[in-house]
Design a protein around this motif. Structure first.
Motif, short mmCIF file in Angstrom:
data_model
loop_
_atom_site.label_atom_id
_atom_site.label_comp_id
_atom_site.label_asym_id
_atom_site.label_seq_id
_atom_site.Cartn_x
_atom_site.Cartn_y
_atom_site.Cartn_z
N TRP A 1 5.88 25.39 -3.70
CA TRP A 1 4.92 25.63 -4.78
C TRP A 1 5.56 25.40 -6.13
CZ3 TRP A 1 0.24 25.55 -3.17
CH2 TRP A 1 -0.10 26.07 -1.93
N PHE A 2 6.83 25.78 -6.24
CA PHE A 2 7.54 25.58 -7.50
C PHE A 2 7.70 24.09 -7.80
CE2 PHE A 2 11.57 25.00 -9.81
CZ PHE A 2 11.32 25.77 -10.94
N VAL A 3 8.10 23.32 -6.79
CA VAL A 3 8.29 21.88 -6.99
C VAL A 3 6.96 21.21 -7.30
CG1 VAL A 3 8.95 19.74 -5.84
CG2 VAL A 3 10.36 21.78 -5.57
N ALA A 4 5.91 21.58 -6.53
CA ALA A 4 4.60 20.97 -6.76
C ALA A 4 4.09 21.29 -8.16
CB ALA A 4 3.60 21.46 -5.71
N GLY A 5 4.27 22.52 -8.59
CA GLY A 5 3.82 22.91 -9.92
C GLY A 5 4.53 22.17 -11.02
N ASN A 6 5.83 22.01 -10.87
CA ASN A 6 6.58 21.34 -11.92
C ASN A 6 6.39 19.84 -11.90
OD1 ASN A 6 8.24 23.35 -13.55
ND2 ASN A 6 8.65 24.04 -11.47
N LEU A 7 6.15 19.27 -10.72
CA LEU A 7 5.80 17.85 -10.69
C LEU A 7 4.46 17.61 -11.39
CD1 LEU A 7 6.85 16.74 -7.08
CD2 LEU A 7 7.90 16.05 -9.27
N THR B 1 -2.47 19.59 -15.59
CA THR B 1 -2.51 20.97 -16.06
C THR B 1 -3.18 21.88 -15.06
OG1 THR B 1 -2.57 20.20 -18.36
CG2 THR B 1 -3.27 22.46 -17.95
N PHE B 2 -4.29 21.41 -14.45
CA PHE B 2 -4.98 22.21 -13.44
C PHE B 2 -4.08 22.47 -12.24
CE2 PHE B 2 -7.33 22.06 -9.41
CZ PHE B 2 -8.06 23.23 -9.53
N LEU B 3 -3.46 21.42 -11.71
CA LEU B 3 -2.59 21.58 -10.54
C LEU B 3 -1.38 22.45 -10.87
CD1 LEU B 3 -2.69 17.98 -9.07
CD2 LEU B 3 -3.80 20.03 -8.15
N TRP B 4 -0.86 22.28 -12.08
CA TRP B 4 0.27 23.11 -12.50
C TRP B 4 -0.14 24.58 -12.53
CZ3 TRP B 4 -0.31 25.48 -17.45
CH2 TRP B 4 0.73 26.35 -17.78
N GLY B 5 -1.30 24.89 -13.08
CA GLY B 5 -1.74 26.28 -13.17
C GLY B 5 -1.92 26.91 -11.80
N LEU C 1 10.14 23.68 -18.96
CA LEU C 1 10.10 22.29 -18.47
C LEU C 1 9.24 21.43 -19.39
CD1 LEU C 1 10.78 20.22 -16.29
CD2 LEU C 1 8.69 20.93 -15.09
N ARG C 2 8.16 22.00 -19.88
CA ARG C 2 7.29 21.26 -20.80
C ARG C 2 8.06 20.83 -22.04
NH1 ARG C 2 3.93 23.63 -25.06
NH2 ARG C 2 2.51 22.03 -25.83
N ILE C 3 8.84 21.76 -22.59
CA ILE C 3 9.61 21.42 -23.79
C ILE C 3 10.63 20.33 -23.49
CG2 ILE C 3 11.36 22.32 -25.37
CD1 ILE C 3 9.84 24.89 -25.51
N VAL C 4 11.29 20.46 -22.33
CA VAL C 4 12.29 19.45 -21.96
C VAL C 4 11.62 18.08 -21.81
CG1 VAL C 4 13.87 18.69 -20.15
CG2 VAL C 4 13.86 21.07 -20.89
N VAL C 5 10.47 18.06 -21.10
CA VAL C 5 9.76 16.79 -20.90
C VAL C 5 9.32 16.21 -22.24
CG1 VAL C 5 7.65 15.77 -19.95
CG2 VAL C 5 9.01 17.34 -18.56
N MET C 6 8.75 17.05 -23.08
CA MET C 6 8.24 16.56 -24.35
C MET C 6 9.37 16.05 -25.25
SD MET C 6 4.97 16.82 -24.13
CE MET C 6 4.22 16.87 -25.74
N ILE C 7 10.45 16.82 -25.32
CA ILE C 7 11.56 16.42 -26.20
C ILE C 7 12.20 15.13 -25.69
CG2 ILE C 7 13.87 17.04 -26.99
CD1 ILE C 7 12.92 19.91 -27.22
N LEU C 8 12.53 15.10 -24.38
CA LEU C 8 13.18 13.91 -23.83
C LEU C 8 12.24 12.72 -23.85
CD1 LEU C 8 15.19 15.35 -20.80
CD2 LEU C 8 16.02 14.80 -23.11
N GLY C 9 10.98 12.96 -23.48
CA GLY C 9 10.02 11.87 -23.47
C GLY C 9 9.77 11.31 -24.87
N ILE C 10 9.52 12.22 -25.81
CA ILE C 10 9.28 11.77 -27.19
C ILE C 10 10.51 11.10 -27.76
CG2 ILE C 10 8.85 12.60 -29.53
CD1 ILE C 10 7.02 14.73 -28.29
N ALA C 11 11.68 11.73 -27.53
CA ALA C 11 12.91 11.13 -28.06
C ALA C 11 13.13 9.74 -27.47
CB ALA C 11 14.10 12.03 -27.74
N GLY C 12 12.87 9.59 -26.16
CA GLY C 12 13.05 8.28 -25.53
C GLY C 12 12.12 7.23 -26.11
N ILE C 13 10.85 7.61 -26.33
CA ILE C 13 9.89 6.65 -26.90
C ILE C 13 10.26 6.29 -28.33
CG2 ILE C 13 7.49 6.38 -27.63
CD1 ILE C 13 6.70 8.09 -25.21
N LEU C 14 10.63 7.31 -29.12
CA LEU C 14 10.96 7.05 -30.52
C LEU C 14 12.19 6.16 -30.64
CD1 LEU C 14 10.29 10.52 -32.21
CD2 LEU C 14 8.74 8.57 -31.93
N ILE C 15 13.20 6.44 -29.81
CA ILE C 15 14.41 5.61 -29.85
C ILE C 15 14.08 4.18 -29.43
CG2 ILE C 15 16.66 5.26 -28.75
CD1 ILE C 15 16.94 8.33 -28.67
#
Length: 624
Positions: free
Chosen positions: A34-40, A106-110, A171-185
């Motif tokens: 459940w943890f893996v499915a939620g975070n995926l 978001t639904f599946l994560w919740g 995890l959301r913060i990590v995804v957003m920061i790494l994802g945004i940073a990767g796109i911006l770079i």
């Protein structure tokens, strides 16, 4: 602020190492799917939310301005159409697809993360309760109910919040920061450096905040337990409070405990409201720097020694993604709050779980069965702390005999019986049933062989039938009624409007003391034990009720080994043997007539109760 007393519970709590890692290892791993499915799902949803601003920037340059090729990071250009109309509708589809994926993720994560978190909370709460149930009476002598309730309820809920919200948001913060940073770079390394320059400062600021807030959260959890204890004590003793007119006094004590919690909460909130605006300010400065540098770059050329070109589409993407960058960073304070709160709660939960019971079964313990009822105390010594309460208690009881235990208050009468049931273990000596040391048999089989009726019997908030049946849950209705008849309780039960289905209220408050006592005796009758312990069962009832209870006890004790702890000596004068305790030692033993002949403590107590003398002689006053 209220200080925490140094108790065994607190000592084990202090020894808990990395409580949240332990929480995940012991309770999270069994629910890992459940943890893996939620975070995926969270990863997909958050990643998809970055797609619309990226597509928008690409569409501005390639379609509306016509100053660039249509392309997205990590996707070959040959996959995209070359016509502007086709590119426009592709952009529309990609943007809508991004929103749909975000909603679905978001639904599946919740759903999955809540199943994970609430499953862990359920397991933690029930395991903690089971661990508490396994503890011996020494723990409950030391800890207060309100604090234990706080651990089972408030602290378990804090752990659920951490698992449900903090991990996902982290995890959301990590995804957003790494994802945004990767796109911006990928879009523009130089402008990305401007956007990300304050991220290390945010990390240092967060580290400082966690160092400062951790002890404050520990104090909050301690004060929550103290307030719960104060409330539980006040509500449990509400009759005493009202009869003594001490409502204002108890209100003052609750107000003091509540104020301690208020002060500790305010200390946390003050620090949090310094940290949160600080993080928002740093994130806002990052956005402002991006907007200023990118805007100047567009209409004046590269500023501050920068070089190269910046397209309008890239600038729009930077503005949108930097704003997305600000929001998760500003939420970092919530994650820190949840983490620190959960860490303090985890220490309390696992501290309770780690308290070892002192009364434990031997690995080779056998079940006690076919009990005849021979009981032996062999030079038993015991103390709750360092000072012995019992000293060299030694006696033997044949099957079917009745033994009375009498003596001044505090002489150790009830303690003698608690040792027989292994609510505590002897310090020295041994207690045997049918020649077997009680420490060599399983605890459930030992206690099922002993029926216990206390001076103040406990009833659960349920029906009369449920309370009689407690411990013998499969007993038939007829067996319950037979037990009530044997306990002289059937008549008053039948007179109640709902009979055996009458609810007794919390602790049996809807019944009189004598009625509660007879239900407790009925419960023991249904148990049908080989050994019976009656602990001052008639000390607080009127004479008429005492006669009924005494008659029921005589019927129940027939053909059983029976111990009667008595304040009223008239209830034990017909016992086969009477043991007289004083200062934790057996000072006299014999029948009623023999003890009167000895003219010792028993004879003196008898004459006082018979009204032959007004008070104990001076030589007995100290022991009383």
């Amino acid at each position: 602020m209220a200080s925490t007393e140094d108790t065994p519970f607190d000592q084990y709590r202090a020894d808990v190492d990395r409580p949240l890692l332990r929480l995940f290892r012991e309770y999270g791993l069994p629910r890992l799917r459940w943890f893996v499915a939620g975070n995926l799902a969270n990863l997909v949803g958050r990643g998809a939310s970055l797609l619309p601003p990226l597509v928008l920037g690409t569409a501005i340059d390639a379609i509306f301005i016509g100053d660039g090729t249509y392309g997205l990071p990590l996707v070959p250009e040959t996959w995209f159409p070359t016509g502007q109309v086709e590119q426009f509708w592709l952009s529309v589809g990609l943007i809508l697809g991004g929103f749909l994926l975000t909603a679905a993720g978001t639904f599946l994560w919740g759903v999955t993360m809540n199943r994970f978190a609430h499953g862990v909370m359920h397991a933690v709460r029930t395991d903690t309760f089971a661990a508490m149930q396994a503890l011996d009476m020494a723990f409950f002598d030391d800890k207060q109910t309100g604090e234990v309730m706080s651990v089972l309820n408030n602290d378990a809920s804090n752990l659920e919040t951490f698992l449900d919200d903090a991990l996902s948001e982290g995890l959301r913060i990590v995804v957003m920061i790494l994802g945004i940073a990767g796109i911006l770079i990928h879009l523009n390394r130089q402008l990305a450096a401007v956007t990300l320059v304050l991220v290390p400062a945010m990390g240092l600021f967060t580290w400082w905040f966690m160092r400062q807030v951790e002890p404050l959260y520990k104090q909050v959890r301690s004060d929550v337990g103290s307030l719960n204890t104060r409330l539980e004590n006040a509500l449990s003793g509400v009759e005493l409070v009202k009869t003594t007119g001490t409502e204002d006094y108890e209100t003052g004590r609750v107000r003091e405990a509540s104020n301690d919690l208020y002060e500790s909460n305010m200390a946390v909130l003050t620090l949090s409201y310094f940290y949160r605006p600080g993080m928002e300010l740093l994130a806002g400065l990052s956005f402002a720097a991006t907007f200023i540098v990118g805007g100047l770059w567009l209409f004046q050329g590269p500023p501050l020694g920068l070089s190269g070109e910046l397209s309008v589409g890239e600038f729009v993407t930077f503005v949108f993604l930097t704003q997305r960058f600000v929001e998760p960073l500003s939420q970092a304070s919530n994650i820190v709050d949840w983490y620190e709160n959960a860490k303090a709660s985890g220490e309390r939960v696992f501290g309770l779980m780690d308290v070892p019971p002192h009364v434990v079964e031997a690995d080779d313990a056998d079940s006690l069965s076919g009990v005849d009822g021979r009981v032996e105390y062999d030079d038993v010594t015991f103390g709750y702390d360092e000072e012995p309460v019992l000293r060299d208690v030694d006696f033997e009881v044949a099957p079917g005999e009745t033994v009375g235990l009498v003596g001044p208050t505090g002489a150790g009468k009830s303690t003698v019986m608690k040792l027989l049931m292994r609510l505590y273990d002897v310090d020295e000596g041994a207690i045997r049933i049918d020649g077997t040391d009680v420490r060599d048999v399983t605890i459930p089989s030992l206690r099922s062989a002993i029926g216990y009726v206390s001076q103040d019997p406990f009833l659960f908030d349920g029906t009369i039938a449920e309370n009689i049946r407690y411990g013998q849950f499969d007993a038939s209705d007829e067996a319950v009624r037979d037990a009530a008849r044997a306990a002289e309780a059937h008549e008053f039960i039948a007179d109640l409007p709902e009979g055996y289905d009458t609810r007794v209220g919390e602790r049996g408050v809807k019944l009189s003391g004598g009625q509660r006592q007879r239900l407790a005796i009925a419960r023991v009758v249904l148990q049908d034990p080989a050994v019976l312990v009656l602990d001052e069962a008639t000390s607080s009832v009127d004479t008429e009720t005492e006669v009924l209870i005494q008659r029921s006890m005589d019927a129940v004790s027939a053909d059983r080994t029976t111990f009667v702890i008595a304040h009223r000596l008239s209830t034990v004068k017909d016992a086969d043997t009477i043991l007289v305790l004083e200062d934790g030692a057996v000072v006299e033993r014999g029948t009623h007539d023999e003890l009167l002949t000895v003219d010792g403590l028993y004879a003196t107590l008898w004459r006082v109760q018979a009204g032959e003398i007004e008070a104990l002689p001076d030589r007995f006053l100290e022991s009383v």
